[in-house]
Motif scaffolding. Structure first.
Motif: not given
Length: 124
Positions: A39-43
């Motif tokens: 999980r990437a930032p904002g994704k």
């Protein structure tokens, strides 16, 4: 109950490498399909790679050729070797175990148990 613990995350420069580990306890590891998600930032959480109980491997297009999933049944551990890292690989990485369904290895809903995640940060 099955428990999963990730380790090996950290800060690395673009082009570098990291190897993540996921230690599994409380079940019959050799029979499980094991997946890696991130999980990437904002994704949203997305599929990264997976390995079946027969050691067949699967990869997202975004990491194919750069990442390798492997398992060591004697150590009840699955690994994610990450090479040629890019800033867009920055994310929390999670391992997961599918203990009984073995239907769709690329979807998060397939999995029964999850680790708490390990942070990988790639600087430009």
């Amino acid at each position: 109950q099955v428990q999963l613990v990730e380790s090996g995350g950290g800060l690395v420069q673009a082009g570098g490498s990291l190897k993540l580990s996921c230690a599994v306890s409380g079940g019959t590891f050799s029979t499980y399909a094991m997946g890696w998600f991130r999980r990437a930032p904002g994704k949203e959480r997305v599929f990264v790679g997976a390995i079946t109980s027969k050691s067949n491997t699967y990869y997202a297009n975004s990491v194919r050729g750069r990442f390798t999933v492997s398992r060591d049944n004697a150590k009840n551990t699955v690994y994610l070797q990450m090479n040629s890292l890019r800033p867009e690989d920055t994310a929390v990485y999670y391992c997961a175990a599918d203990v009984d369904k073995y239907r769709e290895i690329r979807y998060a809903d397939e999995y029964d148990y999850w680790g708490q995640g390990t942070q990988v940060t790639v600087s430009a």
